[in-house]
Design a protein around this motif. Structure first.
Motif, PDB file in Angstrom:
ATOM      1  N   GLU A   1       0.905  -5.013   9.437  1.00 34.61           N
ATOM      2  CA  GLU A   1       0.267  -3.891   8.768  1.00 34.61           C
ATOM      3  C   GLU A   1      -0.401  -4.319   7.471  1.00 34.61           C
ATOM      4  N   GLY A   2       0.277  -5.199   6.700  1.00 36.47           N
ATOM      5  CA  GLY A   2      -0.294  -5.655   5.439  1.00 36.47           C
ATOM      6  C   GLY A   2      -1.574  -6.448   5.658  1.00 36.47           C
TER       7      GLY A   2
ATOM      8  N   GLN B   1      -4.426  -4.082   6.665  1.00 35.39           N
ATOM      9  CA  GLN B   1      -4.929  -3.342   5.515  1.00 35.39           C
ATOM     10  C   GLN B   1      -5.867  -4.201   4.683  1.00 35.39           C
TER      11      GLN B   1
ATOM     12  N   MET C   1       0.066 -12.999   2.346  1.00 37.22           N
ATOM     13  CA  MET C   1      -1.133 -12.280   1.961  1.00 37.22           C
ATOM     14  C   MET C   1      -2.079 -13.191   1.182  1.00 37.22           C
TER      15      MET C   1
ATOM     16  N   TYR D   1       6.123 -12.261   2.535  1.00 35.96           N
ATOM     17  CA  TYR D   1       5.019 -11.315   2.570  1.00 35.96           C
ATOM     18  C   TYR D   1       3.940 -11.674   1.541  1.00 35.96           C
ATOM     19  N   GLU D   2       4.321 -11.888   0.254  1.00 35.90           N
ATOM     20  CA  GLU D   2       3.342 -12.169  -0.786  1.00 35.90           C
ATOM     21  C   GLU D   2       2.603 -13.468  -0.496  1.00 35.90           C
TER      22      GLU D   2
ATOM     23  N   ALA E   1       5.751  -5.262   9.450  1.00 32.67           N
ATOM     24  CA  ALA E   1       5.308  -5.078   8.066  1.00 32.67           C
ATOM     25  C   ALA E   1       4.201  -6.063   7.732  1.00 32.67           C
ATOM     26  N   LEU E   2       4.357  -7.350   8.135  1.00 36.10           N
ATOM     27  CA  LEU E   2       3.338  -8.347   7.844  1.00 36.10           C
ATOM     28  C   LEU E   2       2.029  -8.016   8.579  1.00 36.10           C
TER      29      LEU E   2
END
Length: 789
Positions: free
Chosen positions: A756-757, A760, A725, A721-722, A753-754
């Motif tokens: 949505e991130g 955002q 992003m 995830y990090e 989840a990825l």
């Protein structure tokens, strides 16, 4: 004073009746019934000025409040001699005073609005007596139904209270007598009624002795008697006594009010006179509005000019309008033509318009008309033969003409209809010429109609005299009722006979009998008529062209005046607007410079490429629009002066994108690399970009052209995830540097989840215009398509 005979002959009384139909009250109708023309120029101008003010008020306000006005002069006269006025008469006085107050306030409102000047009406308003005190005293005693109110005096209130109480007692006693089975048997009806001002009950004749009392009336059949029973006789007597007291108190109140009317009787006369005069003026104005009349200009030199004048007593839509002008160089008009052609109507039109104007009534003609004020008007019109006096048509006309010749002078208007008719044609024509010579020679204005052909030449042989005729349409065998000034009338007998089928040889023979001279006159008249028709057409066309030219010139003058009036103001506004734009541009430039200074202080940090792009765009946008276009044009000229070669950096003007020149083909077009695209573009669509020098004070090591390495999509599947992003944020900056308008980010479906991130992050990014999921063939919910601003 205009003679009553002329007023009757011209039917001026019918005009007065038409005007009177627009009056609001009987005072106006009475004034109009007595209306007579004035003979002094100043007086006539005053009447017309009043009427013109009334027209202005009606145009502005639509109507004038004139309701509730009564002729209270008889009431005031009775009050003057000590008479007692009735409640109705007092109420009429109060209503008239109230109407005058409302009218006064209305005129004050019109004056205060300052939309129209009405000095004459304002002067009449000042002359209106103020009698509101009397109005309030009457209203405190008399109600709207002309009844004396209980509040008129304390004594009257007490008497009426006792009277109502006593009447209630009598009704209760009689009501008790009408109830029960016995009453139903003996009474014709179980009601209480009144006879001779006393309460009674209807008793059947056979039971009259049962109730006793007084019989006041009986029915037509004699079966019912209206009896006042003994039980209520005394009570009824008491009621009568109270009524006597009531009448005495009412008379006392009315006498007191009548005495107050007596004190202001003279003012009431003045009030009624002024209200009646105002109603007369308003009726004239309303008549003028309804019949499309205008106010003529007046003079005292005998000059008349009527434009499209109509006979006021004929239907407005059916009457033929004529132009009539004479009185200066021409002081006499001789009208010839056939019967039923409109000659008499024309005479009456001139006479009636003159009388109407001198009486202050607007005339049925167009604006610009002018009339003269005559001290006398004479009219010999119509067949006035008298069997009782054994006078023939000729004799009756001659009696009238003799009277006219004795009375007229140079300030008179004289109208002759069929002058010299009713006798031998030769002698009649000679008399007509002689009479015209006399009237015309003494300076009067004269119009005459005739059948005699000898008078056709009269207008050509006498100075100041002109011929006229009523137009006749030979094709339709009918008159047009149009007056033709300057053209004598033709008999048209031969043309009409030919159209009706009379043999040609008979007509030719008849023409031989008429003689050469008559034939030449008829030919001359025909030629004049043809010339007149053509002249009228030419005049109409000329008038139309002149009107169009005047309209164009007026429009041009207006636009020039508007331009001159607004030029200075527009220049001032433009300068002020330019100053504001420059000030705003300066402020924006200073903000950009401050940000660049901050970026310089952050030299040790990596400066993001999109920050530099944003700063440059803001600086360009800060330049005023007009100045920006000039600079852009200058840059284009400078860029065209630079000879382009392969490897140069250029800007594609039609797309606003940067690219690198690859090679030039034989047609003169360049192959340009724009990001991952290659395009062929004409040289005039390319602008040379001078390479920028990198300053040492700013770390721009990260600023480079990545157009060759940046792809149109970023695949993040399998990333943490990090890391995903961080890669997304860096990829967006690289895509912006490459001038991409749209890219795709592949994040897969997974848990979401990825996705949505990333979305955002896109919401917060300042250069992202929008985003959406890919189509079915692009990966659907596993791909987000990003659009840049």
């Amino acid at each position: 004073m205009i003679a009553e005979r002329a007023l009757k002959t011209l039917e001026f009384d019918k005009v007065r009746e038409q005007v009177a139909s627009f009056a609001t009250c009987s005072l106006g109708q009475e004034g109009l019934a007595k209306l007579a023309p004035e003979t002094e120029l100043e007086a006539v101008q005053g009447l017309l000025a009043e009427m013109d003010e009334a027209l202005s008020i009606l145009r502005l306000k639509g109507s004038v409040p004139m309701g509730g006005i009564f002729d209270v002069r008889p009431h005031a006269r009775r009050a003057q001699i000590g008479g007692m006025l009735s409640p109705k008469e007092l109420m009429e006085i109060s209503s008239t005073i109230r109407a005058s107050r409302i009218l006064r306030e209305f005129i004050e409102t019109v004056v205060a609005d300052e939309e129209v000047a009405i000095p004459l009406f304002e002067a009449k308003k000042e002359e209106l007596p103020i009698l509101t005190g009397l109005q309030h005293e009457i209203n405190s005693c008399i109600d709207d139904n002309a009844k004396v109110m209980d509040s008129a005096s304390q004594a009257l209130r007490g008497i009426r209270t006792q009277l109502r109480t006593q009447e209630g007692r009598v009704r209760d006693r009689l009501a008790s007598l009408t109830r029960g089975s016995a009453a139903a048997k003996m009474l014709s009806d179980s009601i209480i009624t009144i006879r001779n001002d006393r309460f009674v009950i209807p008793v059947k004749a056979e039971y009259r002795s049962h109730y006793g009392g007084v019989i006041h009336d009986q029915s037509a059949s004699g079966q019912t008697l209206y009896i006042e029973p003994d039980a209520v006789v005394q009570a009824n007597n008491e009621i009568q006594g109270l009524k006597v007291k009531e009448k005495a108190e009412v008379d006392h109140i009315l006498m007191e009010l009548s005495a107050k009317v007596q004190e202001v009787a003279h003012s009431l006369f003045i009030l009624v006179q002024i209200l009646g005069a105002i109603d007369v003026v308003l009726a004239k104005a309303k008549y003028g509005q309804a019949n499309k009349c205008t106010m003529p200009k007046m003079n005292d030199r005998g000059y008349m000019k009527l434009t499209k004048a109509r006979h006021p007593l004929l239907d407005m839509d059916m009457a033929v309008a004529n132009d009539i002008e004479f009185g200066d160089d021409v002081t006499a008009i001789v009208i010839t033509g056939p019967n039923t052609g409109g000659k008499t109507v024309t005479l009456k039109t001139v006479g009636l318009c003159t009388l109407m104007a001198q009486a202050g009534i607007p005339v049925p003609a167009l604006d610009g008309s002018e009339l003269a004020v005559f001290t006398q008007l004479f009219a010999d019109i119509g067949d006035e033969q008298s069997i009782e006096q054994s006078l023939s048509t000729f004799s009756s006309h001659m009696v009238n003409i003799v009277d006219i010749l004795h009375e007229f002078d140079h300030e008179s208007l004289v109208l002759f209809d069929e002058l010299g008719a009713g006798t031998d044609p030769q002698e009649g024509a000679a008399l007509a010429i002689s009479i015209l010579d006399e009237v015309h020679g003494r300076g009067a204005r004269v119009m005459a109609t005739t059948h005699y052909p000898e008078l056709k030449a009269y207008g050509y042989n006498r100075p100041g005299v002109i011929n006229a005729s009523m137009e006749f349409n030979v094709d339709t065998l009918s008159p047009t009722y149009r007056l033709l000034i300057g053209v004598p009338g033709r008999s048209n007998a031969f043309e009409i006979s030919q159209r009706l089928g009379l043999p040609e040889h008979i007509i030719d023979t008849a023409k031989n009998y008429t003689g050469t001279e008559t034939h030449e006159v008829e030919s001359m008249i025909a030629s004049l008529e043809t010339s007149r028709i053509q002249a009228e057409k030419d005049a109409e066309e000329s008038a139309r062209l002149v009107a169009e030219a005047n309209e164009l010139r007026a429009d041009l003058d207006r636009k020039i005046a508007e331009y001159e009036a607004t030029k200075e103001e527009l220049t001032k506004k433009a300068k002020e607007k330019a100053r504001k734009i420059v000030d705003a541009a300066k402020r924006e430039a200073e903000d950009v410079i401050d940000e660049l200074h901050k970026m310089q202080h952050r030299a040790n940090e990596a400066v993001k490429e999109h920050e530099i792009i944003d700063a440059r765009k803001r600086l360009e946008d800060a330049t005023p629009a007009q100045e920006n276009r000039v600079l852009k044009k200058q840059r284009q000229l400078n860029a065209r002066a630079q000879e382009l070669k392969a490897g140069d950096e250029v800007k594609v003007l039609s797309y606003g994108q940067r690219g690198t020149l690859l090679k030039k083909d034989k047609s003169g077009e360049w192959a340009v690399q724009i990001g991952i695209l290659k395009m062929k573009l004409p040289e005039e669509d390319l602008e040379y970009i001078k390479p920028e020098k990198v300053k040492d004070t700013v770390n721009v090591s990260s600023v480079r052209n990545r157009s060759q390495a940046v792809k149109l999509e970023l695949d993040l599947r399998g990333e943490r995830y990090e890391d995903a992003m961080h890669r997304t944020e860096k990829y967006l900056d690289d895509a912006l540097l490459s001038n991409y308008h749209q890219v795709s980010i592949i994040h897969g479906k997974g848990t979401g989840a990825l996705r949505e991130g990333i979305q955002q992050l896109l919401k917060r990014h300042p250069r992202v215009k929008g985003y959406h999921f890919g189509n079915a063939n692009e990966g659907g919910y596993g791909v987000t398509v990003v659009e840049f601003k």
